[in-house]
Enzyme design. Structure first.
Site, PDB file in Angstrom:
ATOM      1  N   GLY A  39       0.885  -1.055   0.419  1.00  0.00           N
ATOM      2  CA  GLY A  39       0.189   0.353  -0.055  1.00  0.00           C
ATOM      3  C   GLY A  39       0.613   0.907   0.099  1.00  0.00           C
ATOM      4  O   GLY A  39       0.054   2.660  -0.154  1.00  0.00           O
ATOM      5  N   ASP A  40       1.998   1.486  -0.009  1.00  0.00           N
ATOM      6  CA  ASP A  40       2.933   2.330   0.207  1.00  0.00           C
ATOM      7  C   ASP A  40       4.711   2.140  -0.100  1.00  0.00           C
ATOM      8  O   ASP A  40       5.409   2.739   0.451  1.00  0.00           O
ATOM      9  CB  ASP A  40       2.820   2.698   1.430  1.00  0.00           C
ATOM     10  CG  ASP A  40       3.337   4.409   2.220  1.00  0.00           C
ATOM     11  OD1 ASP A  40       3.655   4.990   0.239  1.00  0.00           O
ATOM     12  OD2 ASP A  40       3.318   4.851   3.017  1.00  0.00           O
ATOM     13  N   ILE A  41       4.744   1.997  -0.975  1.00  0.00           N
ATOM     14  CA  ILE A  41       5.767   1.283  -2.061  1.00  0.00           C
ATOM     15  C   ILE A  41       6.525   2.216  -1.764  1.00  0.00           C
ATOM     16  O   ILE A  41       6.220   3.458  -3.324  1.00  0.00           O
ATOM     17  CB  ILE A  41       5.479   0.088  -3.197  1.00  0.00           C
ATOM     18  CG1 ILE A  41       5.393  -1.523  -2.919  1.00  0.00           C
ATOM     19  CG2 ILE A  41       7.286  -0.393  -4.243  1.00  0.00           C
ATOM     20  CD1 ILE A  41       5.948  -1.856  -2.130  1.00  0.00           C
ATOM     21  N   THR A  87       2.371   7.820  -0.182  1.00  0.00           N
ATOM     22  CA  THR A  87       3.126   8.711  -0.463  1.00  0.00           C
ATOM     23  C   THR A  87       2.914   9.095  -2.398  1.00  0.00           C
ATOM     24  O   THR A  87       2.958   8.382  -3.175  1.00  0.00           O
ATOM     25  CB  THR A  87       4.392   8.321  -0.041  1.00  0.00           C
ATOM     26  OG1 THR A  87       5.194   7.631   0.648  1.00  0.00           O
ATOM     27  CG2 THR A  87       5.556   9.896  -0.689  1.00  0.00           C
TER      28      THR A  87
END
Length: 346
Positions: free
Chosen positions: A147-149, A188
């Site tokens: 979900g936030d690589i 991000t």
């Protein structure tokens, strides 16, 4: 590291409700390592023993509510994470009245230190890209979506392996845990997929991680992100992810083989069904590039393996309420200089 094997310099155990909490000793010295997304990472050192560990907690009172939800979500997933591919919290604690996670000491370098600088040599880039894919493949095999690589969630070890961290927005697609997922989504801004935005009606799934991975690999290959944003345009990342076509890596870096450029652009397709469907398919194509790269830097054209014989289809995440980071930037700068080396002395 299990609780029975915890070294003597670890905090004393508390009696909080989940049975895995520690009480921090008063003589612990804390040093800030990095701050990002409302979370502060600190090295904690015992002055007498010299031993150390790492904690993560809210950076301020204003960020406490959101940061605590992210940290608690990560801690709830801890038993599904494995040390071979994840930076896994081993305990929770309270730091100045705020919820915090405790990590065993480790010595990793954040990939964010290399963000904004192109990797020299196509062969070196392909090798690193394959290593970065490995922990994400393992995570997806556990029916987990990160979900936030981003560069700030990828850790490089001295032995050449990579680990994933920052699981605050991660979700499980399996069984009972799927009913208790965090009601926060986003990512991000510079690296999030189109599906993360409220402007699309598509669900987030494993292919969303692959889009974010494409952003990371594009930056490693070219030294920049694929969209040209002005200084006053940093709040419009969602628009670029949804509506703007990325520059081909070969247009930014002339020595990038056309085949490699095609692989990166496939990861950055707007529609998930046009991207790689699994990490396995991506790894297979990167290995073929590695095997066929000539001394002149060419790679013969071949048909991409967007799906392979062992297809892994991760169910989509239900679309919860969106909560994006408060920072209007990409979040890269805070991590650029962070290299963790909080191991034992000597």
């Amino acid at each position: 590291m299990n609780e029975q094997a915890s070294p003597a310099f670890w905090p004393a155990r508390g009696d909080l409700h989940d049975g895995r909490a520690f009480v921090l000793k008063e003589d612990v010295i804390f040093t800030v390592l990095a701050q990002e997304g409302g979370i502060s990472w600190m090295n904690a050192r015992h002055p007498q023993s010299g031993g150390s560990f790492i904690i993560a907690t809210a950076v301020s009172d204003e960020e406490e509510e959101r940061a605590t939800r992210l940290l608690k979500n990560e801690f709830a997933l801890r038993d599904q994470l494995q040390d071979g591919w994840a930076i896994r919290a081993v305990a929770s604690t309270q730091y100045r009245g705020r919820f915090a996670l405790v990590y065993a000491p480790f010595a990793f370098e954040l990939l964010a230190r290399r963000a904004g600088t192109a990797i020299s040599g196509i062969s070196r880039f392909i090798e690193l890209a394959i290593r970065i894919c490995a922990p994400l493949r393992q995570m997806h095999l556990q029916s987990l979506i990160h979900g936030d690589i981003k560069p700030g969630s990828i850790f490089m070890h001295h032995d050449g392996t990579c680990r994933l961290g920052s699981f605050g927005l991660s979700s499980s697609t399996s069984g009972a845990f799927s009913q208790t997922r965090l009601a926060v989504s986003g990512g991000t801004p510079a690296y999030m997929s189109p599906e993360h935005s409220t402007r699309t009606q598509r669900a987030v799934d494993g292919r969303s991680d692959l889009y974010s991975l494409g952003m990371v690999l594009y930056e490693l290959l070219t030294g920049r992100l694929p969209f040209e944003l002005g200084a006053d345009d940093q709040t419009n990342w969602a628009h670029y992810h949804i509506a703007s076509e990325p520059l081909a890596p070969g247009q930014v870096r002339p020595d990038v083989p056309a085949m490699l450029s095609t692989i990166i652009l496939t990861l950055l397709e707007k529609k998930p069904e046009k991207r790689y469907q699994t990490v396995d398919g991506l790894i297979a194509d990167l290995r073929r590039c590695q095997a066929t790269l000539t001394a002149d830097g060419d790679i013969a054209s071949f048909t991409l393996r967007q799906s392979i014989w062992r297809t892994l289809c991760l169910p989509p995440i239900r679309r919860p309420a969106r909560l994006l980071p408060r920072s209007s930037g990409s979040g890269r700068a805070a991590f650029r200089s962070w290299s963790l080396s909080a191991g034992l002395p000597g």
